[in-house]
Design a protein around this motif. Structure first.
Motif, PDB file in Angstrom:
ATOM      1  N   ALA A 146     147.887  63.897  32.498  1.00  0.00           N
ATOM      2  CA  ALA A 146     148.264  64.104  33.828  1.00  0.00           C
ATOM      3  C   ALA A 146     146.383  63.973  34.971  1.00  0.00           C
ATOM      4  N   ARG A 147     146.917  63.322  36.453  1.00  0.00           N
ATOM      5  CA  ARG A 147     145.381  62.788  36.860  1.00  0.00           C
ATOM      6  C   ARG A 147     144.824  63.948  37.825  1.00  0.00           C
ATOM      7  N   LEU A 148     145.863  64.636  37.935  1.00  0.00           N
ATOM      8  CA  LEU A 148     145.596  66.121  38.471  1.00  0.00           C
ATOM      9  C   LEU A 148     146.414  67.108  37.749  1.00  0.00           C
ATOM     10  N   MET A 149     145.674  68.554  37.841  1.00  0.00           N
ATOM     11  CA  MET A 149     145.902  69.725  37.288  1.00  0.00           C
ATOM     12  C   MET A 149     146.009  70.857  38.917  1.00  0.00           C
ATOM     13  N   PHE A 150     147.347  71.868  38.317  1.00  0.00           N
ATOM     14  CA  PHE A 150     147.058  72.948  38.680  1.00  0.00           C
ATOM     15  C   PHE A 150     146.428  74.032  38.420  1.00  0.00           C
ATOM     16  N   VAL A 151     145.775  74.654  38.349  1.00  0.00           N
ATOM     17  CA  VAL A 151     145.110  76.068  37.762  1.00  0.00           C
ATOM     18  C   VAL A 151     145.988  77.491  38.826  1.00  0.00           C
ATOM     19  N   GLY A 152     146.598  78.278  38.577  1.00  0.00           N
ATOM     20  CA  GLY A 152     146.713  79.455  39.188  1.00  0.00           C
ATOM     21  C   GLY A 152     145.776  80.331  38.411  1.00  0.00           C
ATOM     22  N   ILE A 220     141.135  72.498  30.288  1.00  0.00           N
ATOM     23  CA  ILE A 220     140.713  71.030  31.174  1.00  0.00           C
ATOM     24  C   ILE A 220     140.338  70.398  30.454  1.00  0.00           C
ATOM     25  N   GLU A 221     139.427  70.278  29.266  1.00  0.00           N
ATOM     26  CA  GLU A 221     138.794  69.956  29.483  1.00  0.00           C
ATOM     27  C   GLU A 221     139.614  68.319  28.319  1.00  0.00           C
ATOM     28  N   LEU A 222     140.789  68.900  27.456  1.00  0.00           N
ATOM     29  CA  LEU A 222     141.527  68.405  26.661  1.00  0.00           C
ATOM     30  C   LEU A 222     141.992  67.324  27.870  1.00  0.00           C
ATOM     31  N   VAL A 223     142.252  67.622  28.568  1.00  0.00           N
ATOM     32  CA  VAL A 223     143.100  67.185  30.109  1.00  0.00           C
ATOM     33  C   VAL A 223     142.874  66.019  29.941  1.00  0.00           C
ATOM     34  N   ASN A 224     141.513  66.503  30.912  1.00  0.00           N
ATOM     35  CA  ASN A 224     140.597  65.859  31.699  1.00  0.00           C
ATOM     36  C   ASN A 224     141.352  65.303  32.546  1.00  0.00           C
ATOM     37  N   PRO A 225     141.327  65.525  34.277  1.00  0.00           N
ATOM     38  CA  PRO A 225     142.516  65.144  35.274  1.00  0.00           C
ATOM     39  C   PRO A 225     141.204  64.697  35.602  1.00  0.00           C
ATOM     40  N   PRO A 257     132.457  70.500  36.226  1.00  0.00           N
ATOM     41  CA  PRO A 257     132.324  69.928  34.989  1.00  0.00           C
ATOM     42  C   PRO A 257     132.925  69.118  34.088  1.00  0.00           C
ATOM     43  N   GLY A 258     134.006  68.235  34.318  1.00  0.00           N
ATOM     44  CA  GLY A 258     134.719  67.830  32.946  1.00  0.00           C
ATOM     45  C   GLY A 258     134.000  67.308  31.921  1.00  0.00           C
ATOM     46  N   SER A 259     134.922  66.568  30.995  1.00  0.00           N
ATOM     47  CA  SER A 259     134.486  65.846  29.252  1.00  0.00           C
ATOM     48  C   SER A 259     134.131  64.666  29.870  1.00  0.00           C
ATOM     49  N   GLY A 260     132.531  64.379  29.898  1.00  0.00           N
ATOM     50  CA  GLY A 260     131.927  63.005  30.748  1.00  0.00           C
ATOM     51  C   GLY A 260     131.692  62.746  31.533  1.00  0.00           C
ATOM     52  N   ILE A 263     134.393  66.299  37.737  1.00  0.00           N
ATOM     53  CA  ILE A 263     136.091  65.999  38.046  1.00  0.00           C
ATOM     54  C   ILE A 263     136.037  67.067  39.608  1.00  0.00           C
ATOM     55  N   ALA A 264     136.341  65.860  40.680  1.00  0.00           N
ATOM     56  CA  ALA A 264     136.921  66.430  41.992  1.00  0.00           C
ATOM     57  C   ALA A 264     138.271  67.628  42.032  1.00  0.00           C
ATOM     58  N   ALA A 265     137.409  68.723  42.023  1.00  0.00           N
ATOM     59  CA  ALA A 265     138.895  69.990  42.456  1.00  0.00           C
ATOM     60  C   ALA A 265     138.348  70.170  43.905  1.00  0.00           C
ATOM     61  N   ILE A 266     139.406  71.136  44.720  1.00  0.00           N
ATOM     62  CA  ILE A 266     139.389  71.711  45.767  1.00  0.00           C
ATOM     63  C   ILE A 266     140.856  72.590  45.610  1.00  0.00           C
TER      64      ILE A 266
END
Length: 297
Positions: A146-152, A220-225, A257-260, A263-266
């Motif tokens: 997915a391009r979009l990832m949510f983390v609770g 997060i690194e493996l998904v790399n959204p 800081p993502g994998s390479g 990542i835009a985070a909000i």
């Protein structure tokens, strides 16, 4: 003469049972009170003393957890309701949440080369005591690319029962919010910092969060959204190291800081908070519009 009796008011009893259910109490174990915190502390101290007497002068953190996992897989047994306190203490597989366990969690998480491997590592990992009280591992839900990832922050009662994050009332609200911006849940990826439900839906301790953090970071690194959304302040503080409250933090774009790549985070309000404070939905709506706009880039 017939005396008419008033019907018994069961509302107080129903409210009490509802409170116990919400707190995670779903069965009665026995008549004798049991202090689980004391038993866990005694078990952890006994384990620490035993290892200090028998371990070599230099032991790698990963070896400590690996040895502990081998021991507990053979020694752990179900606790019966009528078992004496001494026997229950022996059966607990609690560990002392120290720096070695955290370092071991980092080593184990880094060794996973795929999301499936990471899930397998978490299922075998016994370094977090929340695993003792949770029913299931709540790993993730959604599309792994997915391009979009949510983390609770952590799963609740419904999530613990189903083994998926955000499936209760807050999850249903999240689904509706996604639908409002033209997205489906199945096209996103959803996870939590802590993959096991804390007893009674309490807030995870700093030690529990620190032990679980390497796994969500690797996830997060493996998904790399392309876009990472923190649902609530807790997950943002854990993974970004920020100290602002959610009111100051939400709606502000940050870099993770993502994998390479960065990542835009909000951060935005947690859906559970929106259920309690529906007037704040207007601000979350702005955040989700900004998320949709970012995904168009």
């Amino acid at each position: 003469m017939v005396v008419q009796q008033n019907p018994i008011d069961t509302s107080h009893l129903e409210a009490l049972l509802d409170f116990y259910s919400s707190a995670g109490v779903d069965c009665f174990m026995g008549d004798t009170p049991l202090d689980w915190y004391e038993l866990t502390s005694k078990q952890a101290e006994q384990f620490r003393q035993t290892k200090a007497e028998t371990a070599p002068s230099s032991v790698s953190p990963s070896a400590v957890v690996a040895e502990r996992q081998r021991d507990t897989r053979h020694a752990q047994a179900p606790i019966t309701p009528a078992a004496p306190a001494a026997k229950q203490s022996e059966q607990l597989a609690a560990v002392l949440p120290d720096a070695q366990i955290v370092a071991a969690a980092r080593d184990i998480a880094a060794s996973a080369t795929s999301l499936e491997e990471l899930r397998t590592c978490l299922e075998a990992f016994d370094g977090c005591n929340l695993k003792l009280t949770a029913k299931t591992l709540v790993f993730a839900d959604g599309h792994p690319d997915a391009r979009l990832m949510f983390v609770g922050e952590a799963p609740g009662r419904d999530e613990d029962l189903q083994g998926k994050p955000f499936v209760g009332r807050s999850g249903q609200l999240l689904d509706r919010m996604l639908d409002a911006i033209g997205m489906e849940r199945s096209s996103t990826y959803i996870a939590n910092v802590v993959p096991w439900r804390p007893p009674g839906n309490r807030t995870p301790t700093p030690q529990e969060t620190e032990i679980c953090k390497p796994f969500i970071k690797r996830q997060i690194e493996l998904v790399n959204p392309d876009v990472l959304v923190f649902l609530g302040a807790a997950s943002a503080k854990t993974l970004l190291g920020v100290q602002d409250g959610i009111r100051k933090m939400r709606g502000r774009w940050m870099a993770y800081p993502g994998s390479g790549k960065e990542i835009a985070a909000i951060a935005t309000y947690h859906p559970a908070y929106l259920l309690r404070s529906p007037l704040e939905k207007r601000l979350s709506w702005r955040d989700f519009l900004a998320i949709r706009q970012s995904l168009k880039k």
